[in-house]
Design a protein around this motif. Structure first.
Motif, PDB file in Angstrom:
ATOM      1  N   LEU A 141       0.838  -1.199   0.000  1.00  0.00           N
ATOM      2  CA  LEU A 141       0.000   0.000   0.000  1.00  0.00           C
ATOM      3  C   LEU A 141       0.874   1.250   0.000  1.00  0.00           C
ATOM      4  N   THR A 142       0.546   2.170  -0.888  1.00  0.00           N
ATOM      5  CA  THR A 142       1.212   3.462  -0.930  1.00  0.00           C
ATOM      6  C   THR A 142       0.398   4.439  -0.074  1.00  0.00           C
ATOM      7  N   PRO A 143       0.918   5.641   0.213  1.00  0.00           N
ATOM      8  CA  PRO A 143       0.113   6.630   0.939  1.00  0.00           C
ATOM      9  C   PRO A 143      -1.214   6.898   0.224  1.00  0.00           C
ATOM     10  N   ASN A 144      -2.253   7.067   1.002  1.00  0.00           N
ATOM     11  CA  ASN A 144      -3.593   7.237   0.430  1.00  0.00           C
ATOM     12  C   ASN A 144      -3.760   8.584  -0.264  1.00  0.00           C
ATOM     13  N   ASP A 145      -4.597   8.596  -1.287  1.00  0.00           N
ATOM     14  CA  ASP A 145      -5.107   9.841  -1.852  1.00  0.00           C
ATOM     15  C   ASP A 145      -6.440  10.129  -1.170  1.00  0.00           C
ATOM     16  N   THR A 146      -6.794  11.400  -1.102  1.00  0.00           N
ATOM     17  CA  THR A 146      -8.057  11.748  -0.447  1.00  0.00           C
ATOM     18  C   THR A 146      -8.926  12.598  -1.368  1.00  0.00           C
ATOM     19  N   ILE A 147     -10.216  12.464  -1.161  1.00  0.00           N
ATOM     20  CA  ILE A 147     -11.200  13.288  -1.860  1.00  0.00           C
ATOM     21  C   ILE A 147     -12.290  13.641  -0.855  1.00  0.00           C
ATOM     22  N   ARG A 148     -13.149  14.579  -1.234  1.00  0.00           N
ATOM     23  CA  ARG A 148     -14.267  14.908  -0.355  1.00  0.00           C
ATOM     24  C   ARG A 148     -15.169  13.685  -0.226  1.00  0.00           C
ATOM     25  N   GLY A 149     -15.574  13.403   0.980  1.00  0.00           N
ATOM     26  CA  GLY A 149     -16.456  12.268   1.196  1.00  0.00           C
ATOM     27  C   GLY A 149     -16.382  11.777   2.627  1.00  0.00           C
ATOM     28  N   GLU A 150     -17.077  10.699   2.887  1.00  0.00           N
ATOM     29  CA  GLU A 150     -17.130  10.137   4.228  1.00  0.00           C
ATOM     30  C   GLU A 150     -15.727   9.729   4.676  1.00  0.00           C
ATOM     31  N   ALA A 151     -15.388  10.066   5.909  1.00  0.00           N
ATOM     32  CA  ALA A 151     -14.046   9.816   6.406  1.00  0.00           C
ATOM     33  C   ALA A 151     -13.689   8.342   6.357  1.00  0.00           C
ATOM     34  N   ASP A 152     -12.472   8.054   5.807  1.00  0.00           N
ATOM     35  CA  ASP A 152     -11.918   6.694   5.760  1.00  0.00           C
ATOM     36  C   ASP A 152     -12.775   5.703   4.983  1.00  0.00           C
ATOM     37  N   TRP A 153     -13.574   6.184   4.076  1.00  0.00           N
ATOM     38  CA  TRP A 153     -14.339   5.296   3.191  1.00  0.00           C
ATOM     39  C   TRP A 153     -13.595   5.215   1.847  1.00  0.00           C
ATOM     40  N   VAL A 154     -13.388   4.001   1.356  1.00  0.00           N
ATOM     41  CA  VAL A 154     -12.628   3.807   0.121  1.00  0.00           C
ATOM     42  C   VAL A 154     -13.538   4.048  -1.082  1.00  0.00           C
ATOM     43  N   TYR A 155     -13.186   5.063  -1.884  1.00  0.00           N
ATOM     44  CA  TYR A 155     -13.992   5.388  -3.064  1.00  0.00           C
ATOM     45  C   TYR A 155     -13.386   4.820  -4.358  1.00  0.00           C
ATOM     46  N   LYS A 156     -12.047   4.717  -4.396  1.00  0.00           N
ATOM     47  CA  LYS A 156     -11.395   4.219  -5.609  1.00  0.00           C
ATOM     48  C   LYS A 156     -10.146   3.418  -5.236  1.00  0.00           C
ATOM     49  N   VAL A 157      -9.735   2.563  -6.172  1.00  0.00           N
ATOM     50  CA  VAL A 157      -8.486   1.806  -6.036  1.00  0.00           C
ATOM     51  C   VAL A 157      -7.642   2.094  -7.269  1.00  0.00           C
ATOM     52  N   LEU A 158      -6.390   2.530  -7.055  1.00  0.00           N
ATOM     53  CA  LEU A 158      -5.528   2.911  -8.172  1.00  0.00           C
ATOM     54  C   LEU A 158      -4.301   1.991  -8.246  1.00  0.00           C
ATOM     55  N   TYR A 159      -3.932   1.631  -9.474  1.00  0.00           N
ATOM     56  CA  TYR A 159      -2.690   0.902  -9.730  1.00  0.00           C
ATOM     57  C   TYR A 159      -1.957   1.619 -10.857  1.00  0.00           C
ATOM     58  N   ASN A 160      -0.766   2.112 -10.560  1.00  0.00           N
ATOM     59  CA  ASN A 160       0.009   2.908 -11.524  1.00  0.00           C
ATOM     60  C   ASN A 160      -0.803   4.087 -12.054  1.00  0.00           C
ATOM     61  N   GLY A 161      -1.606   4.670 -11.173  1.00  0.00           N
ATOM     62  CA  GLY A 161      -2.391   5.847 -11.541  1.00  0.00           C
ATOM     63  C   GLY A 161      -3.684   5.533 -12.254  1.00  0.00           C
ATOM     64  N   HIS A 162      -3.966   4.259 -12.523  1.00  0.00           N
ATOM     65  CA  HIS A 162      -5.197   3.895 -13.228  1.00  0.00           C
ATOM     66  C   HIS A 162      -6.212   3.321 -12.249  1.00  0.00           C
ATOM     67  N   GLU A 163      -7.474   3.705 -12.439  1.00  0.00           N
ATOM     68  CA  GLU A 163      -8.518   3.192 -11.562  1.00  0.00           C
ATOM     69  C   GLU A 163      -8.785   1.720 -11.875  1.00  0.00           C
ATOM     70  N   MET A 164      -8.846   0.903 -10.831  1.00  0.00           N
ATOM     71  CA  MET A 164      -9.072  -0.527 -10.980  1.00  0.00           C
ATOM     72  C   MET A 164     -10.368  -0.917 -10.276  1.00  0.00           C
ATOM     73  N   HIS A 165     -10.874  -2.079 -10.648  1.00  0.00           N
ATOM     74  CA  HIS A 165     -12.120  -2.569 -10.072  1.00  0.00           C
ATOM     75  C   HIS A 165     -11.928  -4.003  -9.563  1.00  0.00           C
ATOM     76  N   GLY A 166     -12.856  -4.450  -8.729  1.00  0.00           N
ATOM     77  CA  GLY A 166     -12.775  -5.802  -8.179  1.00  0.00           C
ATOM     78  C   GLY A 166     -12.704  -6.847  -9.281  1.00  0.00           C
ATOM     79  N   GLY A 167     -11.754  -7.769  -9.160  1.00  0.00           N
ATOM     80  CA  GLY A 167     -11.604  -8.824 -10.159  1.00  0.00           C
ATOM     81  C   GLY A 167     -10.552  -8.521 -11.213  1.00  0.00           C
ATOM     82  N   ASP A 168     -10.132  -7.254 -11.333  1.00  0.00           N
ATOM     83  CA  ASP A 168      -9.064  -6.914 -12.290  1.00  0.00           C
ATOM     84  C   ASP A 168      -7.762  -7.582 -11.860  1.00  0.00           C
TER      85      ASP A 168
END
Length: 200
Positions: A141-168
């Motif tokens: 795990l790298t340091p987290n990125d943050t966006i506006r939203g509920e505290a400590d809720w995961v909104y996105k998963v990134l690999y090499n800067g690209h958004e990934m989804h479950g099963g990728d």
């Protein structure tokens, strides 16, 4: 009477001759058996297993055959920067003493980086849950990125800067970045004030 006395020594001599012949046969049988066993098991003879690490499968099998040993590939594993088909492990190891004809088991490099499916955590897990699942699957795990939203809720998963989804599929042990909420509520657009003249 004299004839009877003559027969007794003859019978005794024949008896001992038979005993001696039987003993000779037994001794000869034991000697031949031990000699055959020694030859069959190659007692006292040992071959040092050559070091075939770093050779490709064909070269390794040839090197073992030259030492009267047999080689076979029985497993594959990924080793970074090692081409496919190269020996990265052997059992028994180099310099082990074995008998002629012994099978040497080789582990070859697969050449293909193992891929692992990402767990479904985006917009589905808290930071704690997501981190636990990713580490259990062998990801870093790298340091987290943050966006506006509920505290400590995961909104996105990134690999090499690209958004990934479950099963990728991503390489095993990859570094993953989680985009989590910072606790600030998203701004909602306020309706534009209606002029008094619009009511008429």
């Amino acid at each position: 009477k004299e004839e009877k006395k003559a027969k007794k020594p003859m019978k005794r001599s024949v008896f001992w001759l038979n005993i001696a012949a039987m003993l000779a046969v037994v001794v000869l049988a034991v000697f031949l058996t031990l000699r055959w066993t020694s030859s069959y098991t190659q007692h006292g003879k040992a071959i040092l297993v050559p070091d075939v690490m770093g050779l490709d499968e064909t070269e390794a099998v040839a090197a073992l055959k030259a030492k009267s040993l047999n080689g076979t590939a029985y497993d594959k594993t990924y080793v970074k920067d090692v081409p496919a088909g190269v020996v990265v492990g052997q059992r028994p190891e180099a310099d082990a003493k074995v008998k002629r004809g012994r099978m040497i088991y080789l582990t070859l490099s697969s050449g293909n980086e193992p891929m692992v499916a990402l767990p479904d955590i985006a917009d589905n897990s808290s930071l704690r849950q997501a981190s636990s699942q990713l580490r259990a699957a062998g990801f870093k795990l790298t340091p987290n990125d943050t966006i506006r939203g509920e505290a400590d809720w995961v909104y996105k998963v990134l690999y090499n800067g690209h958004e990934m989804h479950g099963g990728d599929l991503v390489p095993e042990g990859s570094a993953i970045t989680l985009v989590v909420g910072n606790g600030e509520k998203e701004k909602t657009e306020q309706p534009e004030p209606v002029a008094d003249d619009d009511w008429f």
